[in-house]
Scaffold this active site. Structure first.
Site, PDB file in Angstrom:
ATOM      1  N   ARG A 186       0.847  -1.204   0.000  1.00 20.72           N
ATOM      2  CA  ARG A 186       0.000   0.000   0.000  1.00 20.72           C
ATOM      3  C   ARG A 186       0.874   1.242   0.000  1.00 20.72           C
ATOM      4  O   ARG A 186       1.781   1.379   0.810  1.00 20.72           O
ATOM      5  CB  ARG A 186      -0.911  -0.009   1.235  1.00 20.72           C
ATOM      6  CG  ARG A 186      -1.610   1.316   1.543  1.00 20.72           C
ATOM      7  CD  ARG A 186      -2.844   1.527   0.693  1.00 20.72           C
ATOM      8  NE  ARG A 186      -3.433   2.833   0.864  1.00 20.72           N
ATOM      9  CZ  ARG A 186      -4.480   3.109   1.634  1.00 20.72           C
ATOM     10  NH1 ARG A 186      -5.052   2.162   2.339  1.00 20.72           N
ATOM     11  NH2 ARG A 186      -4.968   4.324   1.696  1.00 20.72           N
ATOM     12  N   ARG A 197      -5.346   1.447  -4.739  1.00 20.37           N
ATOM     13  CA  ARG A 197      -4.539   0.792  -3.714  1.00 20.37           C
ATOM     14  C   ARG A 197      -4.547  -0.719  -3.822  1.00 20.37           C
ATOM     15  O   ARG A 197      -5.531  -1.310  -4.233  1.00 20.37           O
ATOM     16  CB  ARG A 197      -4.988   1.228  -2.325  1.00 20.37           C
ATOM     17  CG  ARG A 197      -6.468   1.043  -2.113  1.00 20.37           C
ATOM     18  CD  ARG A 197      -7.017   1.918  -1.021  1.00 20.37           C
ATOM     19  NE  ARG A 197      -7.002   3.287  -1.461  1.00 20.37           N
ATOM     20  CZ  ARG A 197      -7.667   4.276  -0.910  1.00 20.37           C
ATOM     21  NH1 ARG A 197      -8.413   4.061   0.119  1.00 20.37           N
ATOM     22  NH2 ARG A 197      -7.596   5.491  -1.355  1.00 20.37           N
TER      23      ARG A 197
END
Length: 164
Positions: free
Chosen positions: A83, A92
């Protein structure tokens, strides 16, 4: 004393299904924590963002971790999944949010519970209502009825739903 914490899971980059499977395994491995229930898997369009569709789910945990420690653990799981926080609402590889922590109301610089935008998002409310119907009012579901979302599979089928 264990608290029921509801965690939103989402991913829209890479092998999204595998990322969510790994996140569930990582949640189950947290100290003093047990995964009680997991919603079906949902595919949804990004909200207030660009990028590919998300895969989303909600998990209920029984945890003895204090909320700030739980948040730090979630952020470590996100980081392990690659992430990056390049800008607000960026696509993400993994997103983990504390939606509810028991009946607590928390407002600190780093954590707000209940999650401040959960009532605006079908990708949170539909899976949450599936595993904890008493936590979502019909009016909340009506308010997000126009958002594009599709139920993909129940949790037992998750290993078959990857990369879509």
């Amino acid at each position: 004393m264990a608290v029921a914490a509801f965690i939103g899971l989402g991913a829209n980059l890479g092998d999204r299904g595998a990322a969510l499977q790994q996140a569930l395994a990582s949640l189950a491995a947290l100290p003093h924590t047990q995964v009680r229930r997991v919603s079906s898997l949902y595919r949804s369009a990004p909200v207030d963002a660009d990028g590919p569709d998300y895969l989303n789910a909600v998990a209920e945990l029984a945890t003895g971790l204090p909320p700030e420690e739980l948040l730090q653990s979630l952020q470590a799981i996100e980081a392990a999944a690659g992430r990056e926080r390049s800008y607000r609402n960026a696509p993400r590889t993994l997103d983990l949010d504390i939606l509810l922590y028991g009946d607590a109301s928390i407002a600190t610089p780093g954590l707000t519970v209940p999650h401040p935008r959960m009532g605006e998002r079908a990708f949170v409310l539909l899976p949450l209502s599936e595993i904890a119907p008493g936590r979502v009012a019909p009016a909340q579901l009506e308010a997000v009825a126009g958002q594009r979302i599709e139920r993909m599979a129940d949790p037992t089928l998750w290993p078959l739903v990857t990369g879509r």
